[in-house]
Design an enzyme around this catalytic site. Structure first.
Site, PDB file in Angstrom:
ATOM      1  N   ASP A  97       7.043 -47.250 -25.128  1.00 20.74           N
ATOM      2  CA  ASP A  97       6.658 -47.169 -23.716  1.00 20.74           C
ATOM      3  C   ASP A  97       5.613 -48.245 -23.452  1.00 20.74           C
ATOM      4  O   ASP A  97       4.543 -48.246 -24.061  1.00 20.74           O
ATOM      5  CB  ASP A  97       6.081 -45.786 -23.411  1.00 20.74           C
ATOM      6  CG  ASP A  97       6.381 -45.335 -21.995  1.00 20.74           C
ATOM      7  OD1 ASP A  97       6.311 -46.183 -21.087  1.00 20.74           O
ATOM      8  OD2 ASP A  97       6.688 -44.148 -21.794  1.00 20.74           O
ATOM      9  N   ASP A 199       6.762 -48.835 -17.932  1.00 22.42           N
ATOM     10  CA  ASP A 199       6.219 -47.881 -16.989  1.00 22.42           C
ATOM     11  C   ASP A 199       5.868 -48.555 -15.657  1.00 22.42           C
ATOM     12  O   ASP A 199       5.213 -49.601 -15.634  1.00 22.42           O
ATOM     13  CB  ASP A 199       4.959 -47.249 -17.600  1.00 22.42           C
ATOM     14  CG  ASP A 199       4.372 -46.151 -16.765  1.00 22.42           C
ATOM     15  OD1 ASP A 199       5.041 -45.128 -16.593  1.00 22.42           O
ATOM     16  OD2 ASP A 199       3.226 -46.317 -16.291  1.00 22.42           O
ATOM     17  N   GLU A 241      10.986 -48.954 -15.258  1.00 20.60           N
ATOM     18  CA  GLU A 241      10.857 -47.810 -14.358  1.00 20.60           C
ATOM     19  C   GLU A 241      10.392 -48.280 -12.991  1.00 20.60           C
ATOM     20  O   GLU A 241       9.423 -49.038 -12.885  1.00 20.60           O
ATOM     21  CB  GLU A 241       9.844 -46.805 -14.902  1.00 20.60           C
ATOM     22  CG  GLU A 241       9.708 -45.574 -14.012  1.00 20.60           C
ATOM     23  CD  GLU A 241       8.398 -44.825 -14.185  1.00 20.60           C
ATOM     24  OE1 GLU A 241       8.388 -43.607 -13.974  1.00 20.60           O
ATOM     25  OE2 GLU A 241       7.375 -45.464 -14.512  1.00 20.60           O
ATOM     26  N   HIS A 315       9.706 -36.832 -18.679  1.00 21.09           N
ATOM     27  CA  HIS A 315       8.384 -36.210 -18.774  1.00 21.09           C
ATOM     28  C   HIS A 315       7.705 -36.035 -17.421  1.00 21.09           C
ATOM     29  O   HIS A 315       6.704 -35.320 -17.323  1.00 21.09           O
ATOM     30  CB  HIS A 315       7.485 -37.065 -19.667  1.00 21.09           C
ATOM     31  CG  HIS A 315       7.209 -38.418 -19.096  1.00 21.09           C
ATOM     32  ND1 HIS A 315       8.185 -39.394 -18.989  1.00 21.09           N
ATOM     33  CD2 HIS A 315       6.084 -38.967 -18.575  1.00 21.09           C
ATOM     34  CE1 HIS A 315       7.653 -40.467 -18.433  1.00 21.09           C
ATOM     35  NE2 HIS A 315       6.394 -40.236 -18.162  1.00 21.09           N
ATOM     36  N   ASP A 316       8.221 -36.691 -16.374  1.00 20.76           N
ATOM     37  CA  ASP A 316       7.652 -36.588 -15.033  1.00 20.76           C
ATOM     38  C   ASP A 316       8.450 -35.662 -14.127  1.00 20.76           C
ATOM     39  O   ASP A 316       8.088 -35.481 -12.960  1.00 20.76           O
ATOM     40  CB  ASP A 316       7.598 -37.977 -14.363  1.00 20.76           C
ATOM     41  CG  ASP A 316       6.485 -38.849 -14.913  1.00 20.76           C
ATOM     42  OD1 ASP A 316       5.487 -38.299 -15.408  1.00 20.76           O
ATOM     43  OD2 ASP A 316       6.623 -40.087 -14.844  1.00 20.76           O
TER      44      ASP A 316
END
Length: 546
Positions: A97, A199, A241, A315-316
């Site tokens: 990440d 990210d 993302e 995870h969000d």
């Protein structure tokens, strides 16, 4: 258009919640290593790790204080190197990440930046002088609530903190900052990492003075430079993302000849279910017709150039079986139907830890049960905006990020096989029924279904390369489409409801041959004409057009 990763399925691990090897209640890298055989058995080929870097954990690792070290609670660099080696032995490629829109306010760069305006690190971040009255430069709000500006008396200036005061934004317009990031990326690739999930990467090209934040004017030049400096010739896979990318801008990121990224995470299908004013804190019920249209539009947009990422969970996001399925009577069937609809499209499927066993939302009812910085800050902000607390908590119970962050449910033991200690966040009480051990040898389990879907992608080129053709667009219960490739047709029908569904199969969807998926009954053909699907029944048949 073929790359080494295109027939692979990906798996996301949230390290804090995956597997705890030392009983401190926090997941860690040795725990991940101990569970790699689970991923190998599932058929996973790409493993995305949410951040494991050194961090004060204000945002559970998305606030990085050292890009070249591992958080002590997760392990050491030696542990990480062993993870890469063990994953490689199982033909699993590690994706790190990459969080470079912002750092932690505890990063040495920021310590120097906030100490002295003359420091070369001061311009690693965005700073502005106070307004004439001494207050912030403007009244913009941060994504996690509160002002976007954070004052630092050491330099008498405000730092731009788009997410939270603990996450100051990095100034990508500074060439020295970009060189430092590129050098760090090369360092991880040299350690054996095979790619990056980037990210909120669409925010790095911002012009803060003109309030051009998402997909700002410098974004694509920076991504092209990153590709030239770091990625070219590396055979790495990259996923960006973006909560703001659209079908009109997607190919700027991942068009075949752009030299930027391989694919993007887009969230149009997620935000389609949010309230216009209160966003995800007042979610709307699933509108399947609109939901299908978003997916079909994206499949069409990237059909001939580019590549889709396929996901309902991360995870969000809340657990998909709770958000879009039926987590009660039809939990297993709905988990299988949703997975079937997603995995058989064109693109790379991403499985989030626990999704493969049909894990559900946390079931939290009080604010003290949550740990997420976003939720805690937004709780205060939403109440100030007039949203009653009861409604906020109802919305959080459906869409809060912590729904996906409860520990992985490995078995029915008190610690769910995740830990022998006190977990950092509560374990879902249903782990006594929903866990890996209970499903591992059950051929009808959700886990077995995911294993089968992932194997199908490796086995059938039509799933990787086939053209996507949507059908039954206006049907309120049935999600239907075909994949076509070199004379073959793969037809998919999924009843996304808890009631029986009747549909009229058009000739372009009809097929006869081999039944690949039949979650309620085996089917070797989908003939033209009327069809009845049981609640949450999923069907996929490969063969000659009917």
């Amino acid at each position: 258009m073929t790359q080494w990763w295109m027939d692979r399925s990906a798996y996301q691990i949230y390290p804090r919640s995956f597997a705890d090897s030392n009983g401190d209640g926090v997941g860690d890298i040795p725990g991940i290593i101990d569970r790699l055989d689970h991923l190998a058995d599932l058929g996973i080929g790409l493993l995305w790790l949410s951040p494991v870097y050194r961090s004060p954990m204000a945002d559970n690792g998305y606030d990085i204080s050292d890009y070249r070290d591992i958080a002590p609670e997760y392990g050491t660099l030696a542990d990480f190197d062993r993870l890469v080696a063990e994953a490689d032995r199982r033909d699993i490629a590690i994706i790190m990440d990459l969080v470079v829109n912002h750092s932690s306010d505890q990063h040495p760069w920021f310590h120097e930046a906030k100490r002295d305006r003359a420091s070369p690190f001061h311009d690693f971040y965005y700073w502005r002088d106070p307004a004439p009255d001494g207050g912030p430069p403007d009244d913009r709000r941060a994504y996690f609530g509160g002002p976007v500006w954070t004052y630092h008396p050491g330099v008498g200036r405000y730092a731009f903190t788009l997410f939270s005061p603990q996450q100051p934004d990095l100034n990508w317009q500074n060439p020295a900052l970009r060189r430092a990031i590129y050098d760090m990326m090369r360092w991880w690739l040299d350690r054996g990492v095979r790619g990056f999930r980037m990210d909120v990467i669409d925010l790095i090209g911002k012009d803060i003075d003109r309030d051009l934040i998402a997909e700002g004017p410098h974004l694509h030049p920076f991504l092209q430079e990153m590709h030239r400096e770091v990625l070219a010739g590396r055979d790495a896979v990259t996923v960006g993302e973006s909560w703001n990318v659209s079908r009109d801008t997607a190919l700027l990121y991942c068009g075949r000849d752009r030299g930027e990224l391989d694919m993007v995470f887009q969230f149009a299908h997620i935000v389609a279910g949010w309230d216009d004013r209160h966003g995800k804190w007042r979610p709307r019920p699933l509108d399947l017709v609109g939901f299908k249209k978003v997916w079909a539009d994206w499949q069409e947009a990237l059909q001939d150039d580019g590549w889709n990422s396929l996901f309902l969970n991360n995870h969000d996001l809340p657990r998909s079986v709770s958000r879009y399925g039926d987590a009660g009577q039809w939990r297993e069937r709905s988990a299988k139907a949703l997975a079937t609809a997603i995995h058989l499209m064109r693109g790379t499927p991403f499985v989030y830890q626990g999704e493969e066993i049909g894990m559900t939302n946390a079931g939290f009812t009080g604010i003290t049960q949550y740990r997420d910085i976003e939720l805690i800050n937004m709780h205060r902000e939403m109440l100030d905006q007039g949203l009653p607390e009861r409604q906020f908590l109802e919305g959080a119970g459906i869409t809060a990020r912590d729904n996906a962050r409860t520990p992985m449910q490995w078995d029915a033991s008190p610690g769910a096989g995740f830990t022998t200690g006190d977990p950092w966040i509560a374990i879902n009480p249903n782990h006594d029924r929903i866990n890996v051990a209970a499903q591992r040898n059950d051929p009808q389990s959700v886990l077995a279904h995911y294993r089968h879907l992932i194997a199908l992608r490796k086995r059938h080129e039509v799933i990787v390369q086939g053209r996507f053709v949507p059908w039954l667009d206006d049907h309120p219960q049935v999600w239907a489409y075909a994949r076509e490739w070199q004379g073959q047709r793969l037809s998919v029908l999924c009843n996304i409801s808890s009631s029986p569904a009747r549909a009229e199969v058009p000739p372009g969807l009809a097929v006869s041959g081999t039944g690949l998926i039949g979650t309620v009954q085996p089917r070797k053909a989908i003939p033209a004409g009327p069809i009845l699907l049981e609640p949450w029944e999923a069907v996929a048949v490969l063969g000659d057009p009917g």
